[in-house]
Design a protein around this motif. Structure first.
Motif, PDB file in Angstrom:
ATOM      1  N   GLN A   1       0.852  -1.186   0.000  1.00 27.67           N
ATOM      2  CA  GLN A   1       0.000   0.000   0.000  1.00 27.67           C
ATOM      3  C   GLN A   1       0.896   1.247   0.000  1.00 27.67           C
ATOM      4  O   GLN A   1       1.820   1.340   0.820  1.00 27.67           O
ATOM      5  CB  GLN A   1      -0.902   0.016   1.237  1.00 27.67           C
ATOM      6  CG  GLN A   1      -1.897   1.176   1.193  1.00 27.67           C
ATOM      7  CD  GLN A   1      -2.831   1.219   2.385  1.00 27.67           C
ATOM      8  OE1 GLN A   1      -2.472   0.794   3.479  1.00 27.67           O
ATOM      9  NE2 GLN A   1      -4.014   1.758   2.175  1.00 27.67           N
TER      10      GLN A   1
ATOM     11  N   GLU B   1       3.838   0.145   2.350  1.00 27.14           N
ATOM     12  CA  GLU B   1       3.787  -0.754   3.496  1.00 27.14           C
ATOM     13  C   GLU B   1       3.444  -2.152   2.988  1.00 27.14           C
ATOM     14  O   GLU B   1       2.508  -2.330   2.195  1.00 27.14           O
ATOM     15  CB  GLU B   1       2.723  -0.311   4.512  1.00 27.14           C
ATOM     16  CG  GLU B   1       2.627  -1.302   5.677  1.00 27.14           C
ATOM     17  CD  GLU B   1       1.700  -0.851   6.809  1.00 27.14           C
ATOM     18  OE1 GLU B   1       1.004   0.171   6.662  1.00 27.14           O
ATOM     19  OE2 GLU B   1       1.698  -1.546   7.846  1.00 27.14           O
TER      20      GLU B   1
ATOM     21  N   LEU C   1       0.462  -8.465   4.766  1.00 29.00           N
ATOM     22  CA  LEU C   1       0.420  -9.901   4.508  1.00 29.00           C
ATOM     23  C   LEU C   1      -0.975 -10.376   4.097  1.00 29.00           C
ATOM     24  O   LEU C   1      -1.976  -9.934   4.651  1.00 29.00           O
ATOM     25  CB  LEU C   1       0.853 -10.618   5.795  1.00 29.00           C
ATOM     26  CG  LEU C   1       1.044 -12.123   5.750  1.00 29.00           C
ATOM     27  CD1 LEU C   1       2.078 -12.511   4.708  1.00 29.00           C
ATOM     28  CD2 LEU C   1       1.480 -12.626   7.128  1.00 29.00           C
ATOM     29  N   ARG C   2      -1.012 -11.285   3.134  1.00 24.16           N
ATOM     30  CA  ARG C   2      -2.258 -11.924   2.725  1.00 24.16           C
ATOM     31  C   ARG C   2      -2.012 -13.414   2.582  1.00 24.16           C
ATOM     32  O   ARG C   2      -0.897 -13.844   2.308  1.00 24.16           O
ATOM     33  CB  ARG C   2      -2.730 -11.391   1.353  1.00 24.16           C
ATOM     34  CG  ARG C   2      -2.990  -9.894   1.313  1.00 24.16           C
ATOM     35  CD  ARG C   2      -4.259  -9.527   2.067  1.00 24.16           C
ATOM     36  NE  ARG C   2      -4.567  -8.096   2.028  1.00 24.16           N
ATOM     37  CZ  ARG C   2      -4.198  -7.230   2.971  1.00 24.16           C
ATOM     38  NH1 ARG C   2      -3.474  -7.626   4.007  1.00 24.16           N
ATOM     39  NH2 ARG C   2      -4.545  -5.963   2.891  1.00 24.16           N
TER      40      ARG C   2
ATOM     41  N   PRO D   1      -4.809 -10.329   7.132  1.00 25.60           N
ATOM     42  CA  PRO D   1      -4.082 -10.805   8.320  1.00 25.60           C
ATOM     43  C   PRO D   1      -4.966 -10.996   9.549  1.00 25.60           C
ATOM     44  O   PRO D   1      -4.703 -11.877  10.361  1.00 25.60           O
ATOM     45  CB  PRO D   1      -3.023  -9.732   8.556  1.00 25.60           C
ATOM     46  CG  PRO D   1      -3.360  -8.596   7.672  1.00 25.60           C
ATOM     47  CD  PRO D   1      -4.226  -9.107   6.583  1.00 25.60           C
TER      48      PRO D   1
ATOM     49  N   LEU E   1      -3.657 -14.022  11.630  1.00 28.82           N
ATOM     50  CA  LEU E   1      -2.457 -13.700  12.419  1.00 28.82           C
ATOM     51  C   LEU E   1      -2.598 -14.058  13.891  1.00 28.82           C
ATOM     52  O   LEU E   1      -1.630 -14.436  14.533  1.00 28.82           O
ATOM     53  CB  LEU E   1      -2.089 -12.225  12.275  1.00 28.82           C
ATOM     54  CG  LEU E   1      -1.147 -11.897  11.119  1.00 28.82           C
ATOM     55  CD1 LEU E   1      -0.678 -10.459  11.216  1.00 28.82           C
ATOM     56  CD2 LEU E   1       0.046 -12.839  11.068  1.00 28.82           C
TER      57      LEU E   1
ATOM     58  N   ASN F   1       5.650  -4.731   8.920  1.00 31.24           N
ATOM     59  CA  ASN F   1       5.076  -4.908  10.267  1.00 31.24           C
ATOM     60  C   ASN F   1       5.780  -6.056  10.981  1.00 31.24           C
ATOM     61  O   ASN F   1       5.969  -7.129  10.422  1.00 31.24           O
ATOM     62  CB  ASN F   1       3.588  -5.231  10.157  1.00 31.24           C
ATOM     63  CG  ASN F   1       2.804  -4.055   9.634  1.00 31.24           C
ATOM     64  OD1 ASN F   1       2.549  -3.089  10.354  1.00 31.24           O
ATOM     65  ND2 ASN F   1       2.444  -4.103   8.361  1.00 31.24           N
TER      66      ASN F   1
ATOM     67  N   ASP G   1       3.323   1.968  15.158  1.00 27.92           N
ATOM     68  CA  ASP G   1       2.086   1.780  14.395  1.00 27.92           C
ATOM     69  C   ASP G   1       0.873   2.058  15.282  1.00 27.92           C
ATOM     70  O   ASP G   1       0.955   1.981  16.500  1.00 27.92           O
ATOM     71  CB  ASP G   1       2.049   0.320  13.915  1.00 27.92           C
ATOM     72  CG  ASP G   1       1.248   0.144  12.637  1.00 27.92           C
ATOM     73  OD1 ASP G   1       0.563   1.098  12.234  1.00 27.92           O
ATOM     74  OD2 ASP G   1       1.314  -0.947  12.050  1.00 27.92           O
ATOM     75  N   ASP G   2      -0.246   2.357  14.672  1.00 27.39           N
ATOM     76  CA  ASP G   2      -1.524   2.524  15.381  1.00 27.39           C
ATOM     77  C   ASP G   2      -1.369   3.477  16.565  1.00 27.39           C
ATOM     78  O   ASP G   2      -1.929   3.254  17.646  1.00 27.39           O
ATOM     79  CB  ASP G   2      -2.033   1.164  15.894  1.00 27.39           C
ATOM     80  CG  ASP G   2      -2.096   0.125  14.779  1.00 27.39           C
ATOM     81  OD1 ASP G   2      -2.131   0.536  13.603  1.00 27.39           O
ATOM     82  OD2 ASP G   2      -2.083  -1.081  15.081  1.00 27.39           O
TER      83      ASP G   2
ATOM     84  N   ARG H   1      -5.897   4.834  12.154  1.00 22.38           N
ATOM     85  CA  ARG H   1      -6.979   5.254  11.259  1.00 22.38           C
ATOM     86  C   ARG H   1      -8.300   5.491  11.990  1.00 22.38           C
ATOM     87  O   ARG H   1      -9.188   6.159  11.471  1.00 22.38           O
ATOM     88  CB  ARG H   1      -7.149   4.296  10.100  1.00 22.38           C
ATOM     89  CG  ARG H   1      -7.752   2.968  10.405  1.00 22.38           C
ATOM     90  CD  ARG H   1      -8.206   2.325   9.087  1.00 22.38           C
ATOM     91  NE  ARG H   1      -8.983   1.140   9.372  1.00 22.38           N
ATOM     92  CZ  ARG H   1      -8.478  -0.083   9.401  1.00 22.38           C
ATOM     93  NH1 ARG H   1      -7.208  -0.259   9.135  1.00 22.38           N
ATOM     94  NH2 ARG H   1      -9.245  -1.108   9.667  1.00 22.38           N
TER      95      ARG H   1
ATOM     96  N   GLU I   1      -2.758   7.355   8.955  1.00 23.72           N
ATOM     97  CA  GLU I   1      -3.191   6.107   8.310  1.00 23.72           C
ATOM     98  C   GLU I   1      -4.677   6.162   7.995  1.00 23.72           C
ATOM     99  O   GLU I   1      -5.444   6.831   8.687  1.00 23.72           O
ATOM    100  CB  GLU I   1      -3.025   4.932   9.278  1.00 23.72           C
ATOM    101  CG  GLU I   1      -1.633   4.446   9.478  1.00 23.72           C
ATOM    102  CD  GLU I   1      -1.651   3.142  10.287  1.00 23.72           C
ATOM    103  OE1 GLU I   1      -1.170   2.150   9.743  1.00 23.72           O
ATOM    104  OE2 GLU I   1      -2.134   3.136  11.432  1.00 23.72           O
TER     105      GLU I   1
ATOM    106  N   GLU J   1      -9.431   8.097   3.847  1.00 23.76           N
ATOM    107  CA  GLU J   1     -10.329   7.559   2.830  1.00 23.76           C
ATOM    108  C   GLU J   1     -10.951   8.640   1.973  1.00 23.76           C
ATOM    109  O   GLU J   1     -11.426   8.353   0.870  1.00 23.76           O
ATOM    110  CB  GLU J   1     -11.437   6.738   3.499  1.00 23.76           C
ATOM    111  CG  GLU J   1     -10.915   5.457   4.107  1.00 23.76           C
ATOM    112  CD  GLU J   1     -12.014   4.554   4.631  1.00 23.76           C
ATOM    113  OE1 GLU J   1     -13.181   4.977   4.661  1.00 23.76           O
ATOM    114  OE2 GLU J   1     -11.686   3.416   5.012  1.00 23.76           O
TER     115      GLU J   1
ATOM    116  N   TYR K   1      -6.894   4.467   1.580  1.00 25.15           N
ATOM    117  CA  TYR K   1      -7.506   4.098   0.317  1.00 25.15           C
ATOM    118  C   TYR K   1      -7.532   5.272  -0.658  1.00 25.15           C
ATOM    119  O   TYR K   1      -7.571   5.081  -1.862  1.00 25.15           O
ATOM    120  CB  TYR K   1      -8.940   3.600   0.556  1.00 25.15           C
ATOM    121  CG  TYR K   1      -9.014   2.285   1.312  1.00 25.15           C
ATOM    122  CD1 TYR K   1      -7.878   1.522   1.533  1.00 25.15           C
ATOM    123  CD2 TYR K   1     -10.238   1.813   1.775  1.00 25.15           C
ATOM    124  CE1 TYR K   1      -7.952   0.322   2.215  1.00 25.15           C
ATOM    125  CE2 TYR K   1     -10.324   0.607   2.457  1.00 25.15           C
ATOM    126  CZ  TYR K   1      -9.175  -0.135   2.679  1.00 25.15           C
ATOM    127  OH  TYR K   1      -9.259  -1.319   3.348  1.00 25.15           O
TER     128      TYR K   1
END
Ligand code: C2E
Ligand code: MG
Ligand code: MG
Length: 650
Positions: free
Chosen positions: A363, A377, A380-381, A392, A396, A432, A494-495, A518, A551, A554, A573
């Motif tokens: 992304q 960034e 994972l998928r 994830p 995860l 991450n 993060d976050d 976000r 983060e 939108e 996005y």
């Protein structure tokens, strides 16, 4: 044992052998008289030279003299035995002889109980080794009948005893793997059920069947198949607790009986540990072989061993139904559906790496003022064979509960560095990192290896960690992080703002970037309190000399607000959704065609590659925003948002 005692007698008095015709009682008596005439010689013949271990012992059990055979048998010298009590020879693991309540036979003197212990018993040699003997004793009396001492005799039967024990063991052991066999199982299971019931716990059964083992046999030959089975059995044995028993039931079928299982979690943990023996490939005749196993689980207390076994078997049968592989099934009633799902997912996740089912989506991260692409960034998928593309959040957590985390983490790190090394030189990659992985030994070496292998300069790698990771990191973790950042790799928190002590976290680690979560960005325009908070976070970041990324942007209102309040970098996005890297072929023909309409967590990816400005040499197709953006082209001509407003422009 029955060797003749070498007795030297003067030729004329040599007694005739028994059974010799003409030999009579008178002749035999004369021979004994002769022997008695020389007591020293008699002693030599019957005692010192005897091929049986003998000791003269006083009535209280103290050794007076021991013959050479006794010394050889017990590993002691005659001098060291003389004067010692015979209990010196007893095996320390056996109950004290005094506790056995032995009584002298009628008419026998009151002897030390050690002397009364006739029959088979265990002793210990001076070197600590075990010894089995048949013991007997004889009381020697004076002429007037007074007991004087005891002749103690020991016949070594260790070999016979071992052979018997071996035979018993072999009857209950699988010769190929050395594990207990089906015959041993019933007994162990009965014991386990009784014991666990007494403790108010349950017995768990893990019934494993190696998938497609016949195919392995066919391909590699039976000898290799046998080698594989014994390696598998060894790994099983190592991964069980002392109170668990691994049994080989038949060809490729194994069962682990676990005593004292508290609940479903306990059984799950055990199954997890057992299945992890398949993580590493087996090596047979220089070939690597990866095995999977299907598993039936059951748990119970108030039932017969047979019923328990039947339940495990039926669960296994379901696991293998329709030729399925690597499935875990639980006997109905023993585990809840979600437990099974988690277990199932975990088993599959273990194989996802080997089966090449993991993907990294990228992304874009952009400069908010001019939409310059700064990097991506890696997210994972899992391209699950039956469930489709999983985000994830769907798997995860499963990995966080076990050792899979570091395997996945290592894969992500390596893949992301290799991918990023193919991009334009000024683009960075964010990866991450889970708390568990960061705390693991060798983490800094792993980062160094990923950088070296890919040739990616450390300055182009940023590791994203969460606040709690930073807060609760142990000293060893802090050190490992310092090693990584010393190389030039940077750290992002993060976050940011979602933990309860975000600011403290900033002090614990050399943080370079904070990513405003976000959940704040979502409300920043509509909620004054959130706006105030984000404003504060931006000021804090600036004050501390940190980079700040917002983060989850939108829409244009959010972007405009953040730009107005001094946020420099953005992700969301609005600038592009996470998307896979195009294949090299697609890059070569200058066309970025996205993997069509991938549905991650219900979101359809747009069909057109996004407009992230600085095109990397090989650029992930950053995707435009959702349809809401199409109607909100509020930014000036040439801006990212104009492009987004009309996908056909691309
Ligand atoms: P994160 O690191 O905070 O990643 C951002 C998440 O927000 C991603 O979710 C991304 O798809 C989503 N996102 C980005 N922009 C927007 C937006 O505008 N709107 C909305 N609604 N969502 C947006 P994703 O990919 O599902 O990842 C979730 C979390 O999983 C990540 O949160 C990260 O904590 C974790 N994760 C992802 N990949 C990895 C990995 O390789 N290793 C580890 N340990 N964790 C990972
Ligand atoms: Mg992240
Ligand atoms: Mg985040």
């Amino acid at each position: 044992m029955r060797d003749a005692v070498p007795v030297s007698l003067p030729a004329p008095e040599m007694p005739r052998s028994p059974g010799t015709p003409g030999g009579g009682a008178g002749q035999r008596l004369r021979a004994i008289d002769t022997l008695l005439a020389d007591r020293g010689q008699l002693f030599q013949a019957l005692f010192l030279g005897a091929p049986i271990a003998k000791a003269l012992v006083d009535l209280d059990g103290h050794v007076l003299v021991a013959n050479p055979r006794m010394c050889a048998l017990t590993g002691r010298t005659a001098e060291s035995l003389a004067g010692r009590h015979v209990d010196l020879l007893a095996h320390p693991d056996d109950p004290p002889v005094g506790d056995l309540g032995l009584r002298p036979a009628p008419g026998e003197p009151d002897l030390d109980p050690n002397l009364l212990l006739d029959g088979e018993r265990r002793l210990r040699r001076s070197d600590g080794t075990e010894l089995w003997v048949v013991q007997s004793h004889e009381v020697v009396r004076q002429n007037n009948g007074t007991p004087q001492f005891v002749v103690l005799s020991l016949v070594d039967v260790t070999d016979r005893r071992r052979a018997e024990e071996d035979a018993v063991r072999r009857a209950f052991m699988d010769p190929l793997t050395g594990l207990p066999n089906r015959r041993a199982l019933t007994d162990r299971l009965r014991h386990a059920v009784a014991l666990s019931r007494r403790r108010g716990l349950q017995v768990g059964l893990v019934h494993l069947n190696i998938d497609r083992f016949q195919a392995v046999n066919d391909a590699l030959g039976h000898e290799a198949g046998d080698l594989l089975l014994s390696q598998f059995a060894d790994r099983l044995r190592w991964s069980t607790r002392v109170e668990d028993t691994a049994v080989r039931l038949g060809a490729d079928e194994f069962l682990v009986v676990a005593e004292d299982v508290e609940d479903l979690d306990g059984l799950r943990a055990l199954a997890d540990r057992l299945l992890s023996v398949l993580d590493e490939p087996f090596v047979v005749n220089d070939r690597e072989v990866t095995l999977s196993a299907s598993v039936g689980l059951t748990l119970g207390a108030d039932m017969t061993p047979d019923d328990l076994l039947r339940q495990a078997q039926s669960a296994l049968t379901r696991a293998k139904a329709d030729g399925q592989r690597a499935r875990i099934e639980v006997h109905e009633g023993a585990l809840s559906r979600s437990d099974v799902d988690a277990l199932q997912l975990e088993t599959e996740l273990r194989h996802a790496l080997d089966n090449d089912e993991l993907r990294l989506f990228y992304q874009p991260i952009v400069h908010l003022a001019d939409e310059t692409l700064l990097g991506y960034e890696a997210l994972l998928r899992w391209q699950h064979p039956t469930r489709g593309l999983l985000p994830p959040g769907a798997f995860l957590d499963v990995a966080e509960n076990n050792r899979l985390t570091s395997k996945l983490g290592a894969w992500v790190l390596r893949r992301a560095c290799l991918d990023a090394a193919t991009w334009a030189d000024d683009l960075r990659v964010h990866v991450n990192i889970s708390a568990r992985h960061l705390a693991e030994d060798g983490f800094s070496e792993l980062v160094a290896a990923a950088l070296e292998e890919s040739g990616l300069p450390p300055q182009r790698l940023e590791l994203e960690i969460t606040e709690s990771t930073a807060l609760f990191a142990a000293e060893a973790t802090l050190h490992s992080v310092a090693v990584v950042t010393d190389q030039g790799v940077t750290l992002a928190l993060d976050d940011f703002g979602t933990g309860y002590s975000a600011i403290t976290a900033l002090h614990r680690l050399p943080i370079h970037t904070v990513k405003i979560d976000r959940s704040f960005v979502a409300d920043v325009v509509t909620q004054p309190s959130t706006a105030a908070l984000v404003h504060g976070l931006l000021q804090l970041g600036r004050g501390m000399g940190l980079q700040v990324i917002a983060e989850g942007i939108e829409d244009l209102d959010q972007a405009a607000w953040l730009l107005d309040h001094g946020c420099a970098m953005a992700q969301g996005y609005a600038f592009g959704r996470p998307a896979p890297l195009p294949s090299p072929a697609e890059v070569l023909i200058g066309e970025v065609t996205e993997t069509p309409a991938e549905d991650v967590a219900g979101e359809l990816l747009p069909e057109h590659p996004g407009p992230a400005p600085a095109l990397p040499r090989q650029r992930p197709p950053s995707s435009p925003a959702g349809h809401d953006l199409v109607d909100t082209g509020r930014f000036g001509a040439g801006s990212l948002f104009d492009e987004l407003a009309d996908p056909d422009d691309d």
